[in-house]
Scaffold this active site. Structure first.
Site, PDB file in Angstrom:
ATOM      1  N   ASN A   1       0.838  -1.208   0.000  1.00 48.06           N
ATOM      2  CA  ASN A   1       0.000   0.000   0.000  1.00 48.06           C
ATOM      3  C   ASN A   1       0.861   1.242   0.000  1.00 48.06           C
ATOM      4  OD1 ASN A   1      -2.743  -0.984   0.062  1.00 48.06           O
ATOM      5  ND2 ASN A   1      -2.250  -1.835   2.077  1.00 48.06           N
ATOM      6  N   ASN A   2       2.177   1.042  -0.168  1.00 50.10           N
ATOM      7  CA  ASN A   2       3.112   2.169  -0.092  1.00 50.10           C
ATOM      8  C   ASN A   2       3.346   2.750  -1.490  1.00 50.10           C
ATOM      9  OD1 ASN A   2       5.550   3.648  -0.089  1.00 50.10           O
ATOM     10  ND2 ASN A   2       6.212   2.639   1.788  1.00 50.10           N
ATOM     11  N   ALA A   3       2.823   3.970  -1.717  1.00 48.30           N
ATOM     12  CA  ALA A   3       2.900   4.587  -3.046  1.00 48.30           C
ATOM     13  C   ALA A   3       4.341   4.869  -3.459  1.00 48.30           C
ATOM     14  CB  ALA A   3       2.086   5.881  -3.054  1.00 48.30           C
ATOM     15  N   HIS A   4       5.216   5.195  -2.477  1.00 49.60           N
ATOM     16  CA  HIS A   4       6.637   5.440  -2.784  1.00 49.60           C
ATOM     17  C   HIS A   4       7.260   4.192  -3.407  1.00 49.60           C
ATOM     18  CE1 HIS A   4       7.373   9.255  -0.730  1.00 49.60           C
ATOM     19  NE2 HIS A   4       6.637   8.820   0.276  1.00 49.60           N
TER      20      HIS A   4
ATOM     21  N   ASP B   1       9.661  -7.613   1.736  1.00 46.08           N
ATOM     22  CA  ASP B   1       9.763  -7.281   3.149  1.00 46.08           C
ATOM     23  C   ASP B   1      11.191  -6.819   3.382  1.00 46.08           C
ATOM     24  OD1 ASP B   1       8.302  -7.010   5.529  1.00 46.08           O
ATOM     25  OD2 ASP B   1       9.339  -8.707   6.408  1.00 46.08           O
TER      26      ASP B   1
ATOM     27  N   TYR C   1      13.732   5.153   7.129  1.00 45.12           N
ATOM     28  CA  TYR C   1      15.016   5.531   7.735  1.00 45.12           C
ATOM     29  C   TYR C   1      15.944   6.263   6.759  1.00 45.12           C
ATOM     30  CZ  TYR C   1      13.682   2.153  11.391  1.00 45.12           C
ATOM     31  OH  TYR C   1      13.037   1.478  12.413  1.00 45.12           O
TER      32      TYR C   1
ATOM     33  N   LYS D   1      19.121   6.152  -5.805  1.00 42.54           N
ATOM     34  CA  LYS D   1      18.701   5.188  -4.769  1.00 42.54           C
ATOM     35  C   LYS D   1      18.242   3.871  -5.408  1.00 42.54           C
ATOM     36  CE  LYS D   1      15.535   4.199  -1.032  1.00 42.54           C
ATOM     37  NZ  LYS D   1      14.309   4.489  -0.316  1.00 42.54           N
TER      38      LYS D   1
ATOM     39  N   HIS E   1      18.799  -1.817  -1.643  1.00 41.95           N
ATOM     40  CA  HIS E   1      18.330  -3.157  -1.310  1.00 41.95           C
ATOM     41  C   HIS E   1      17.141  -3.576  -2.171  1.00 41.95           C
ATOM     42  CE1 HIS E   1      16.809   0.202   0.910  1.00 41.95           C
ATOM     43  NE2 HIS E   1      15.691  -0.416   1.169  1.00 41.95           N
TER      44      HIS E   1
END
Ligand code: IMP
Length: 192
Positions: free
Chosen positions: A9-12, A68, A150, A171, A176
Site C-alpha cells: 500500500n506504499n505509493a513510494h 519485506d 530511515y 537510490k 536493497h
C-alpha cells in the site's frame, strides 16, 4: 504486457518499482480492488514476504510479488531488522523510529548497517525469492527530506549523502529493494 500485482500500500515503493520494471504493468492493490490489511506476523523477512505474496494470490487469484525489508544494525545485533516498521512501538512512525535508533547508537562508533529486502514472487503457481542488500552507515543526525522510513539517517557505502538527499534514480540503482527487484526483473525477462 504482463501484469503483476505488487502487494503493497506504499505509493513510494510502487513508484520506485514501476520505474525499475518498465516492461511489466505493476498493479497496485487498489487497481485490483483489494482494500484489506495484509498479515505479516512472522519473525523473518523471508517468511513475511512469502506470507504477503500468498495472501494476495489467494485473495485475487493473480500473479503477485511482495517485499519485506529490514534495517539491520551491526552494533544492535541486527535490530531493528524484521521489526523496522514498528521499532518505536507504533507501526510506520518513521520519526519515532529514527529517534529511537539514533539514541540507541548514541556514543557508539560502530555505525555499520545494512538494508536487506526479500522479494517473493508467485508466478504461474510457483514461488521464487530474491534478496537485495545495501550496506552503509547510520548518521548521527537526520539529513535530507526525500524518500521515506530511515532514509534520512542512512548513508549507502561509497556515498557521502543519505538516501534522503540522493535522487530516487540513484537510490533505485543501489538500494536493497532496487537490487532485489533487479533480480526479479532478470528472472521475469528470462521467462518471456
Ligand atoms: P517494508 O517491509 O518494506 O514495509 O519495510 C519495513 C520498514 O523498513 C519500513 O516501515 C521502513 O521503516 C523501513 N524501510 C524499508 N525500505 C526502506 C527504504 O528504502 N528506506 C528507508 N527505510 C526503509
Amino acid at each position: 504486457m504482463r501484469a503483476i500485482v505488487f502487494a503493497t500500500n506504499n505509493a513510494h515503493k510502487l513508484e520506485e518499482v514501476q520505474k525499475a520494471l518498465p516492461s511489466i504493468e505493476v498493479k497496485s492493490l487498489k487497481a485490483v480492488n483489494f482494500e484489506g490489511e495484509i498479515p505479516e506476523d512472522h519473525e523473518t523477512l523471508e517468511e513475511n514476504s512469502a506470507q504477503k505474496a500468498d495472501f494476495i494470490t489467494e485473495h485475487t487469484g493473480l500473479d503477485c510479488f511482495a517485499d519485506d525489508t529490514g534495517l539491520e544494525v551491526e552494533a544492535l545485533n541486527g535490530a531493528p531488522g524484521v521489526y523496522s516498521a514498528r521499532y518505536a512501538g507504533e507501526h510506520g512512525n518513521s520519526e519515532a523510529n529514527m529517534e529511537k535508533l539514533l539514541s540507541e547508537l548514541e556514543g557508539n562508533s560502530n555505525r555499520n548497517a545494512q538494508f536487506r529486502t526479500v522479494v517473493t514472487l508467485n508466478l504461474d503457481g510457483k514461488q521464487h525469492q530474491f534478496e537485495g542488500i545495501c550496506k552503509g552507515t547510520i548518521t548521527t543526525e537526520k539529513q535530507g527530506d526525500k524518500g521515506f522510513g530511515y532514509d534520512p539517517i542512512f548513508i549507502p557505502e561509497g556515498y557521502s549523502k543519505t538516501f534522503a538527499e540522493l535522487d530516487m534514480s540513484v537510490k533505485n540503482a543501489i538500494s536493497h529493494r532496487g537490487l532485489a527487484v533487479q533480480k526479479l526483473v532478470d528472472f521475469l525477462n528470462k521467462q518471456a
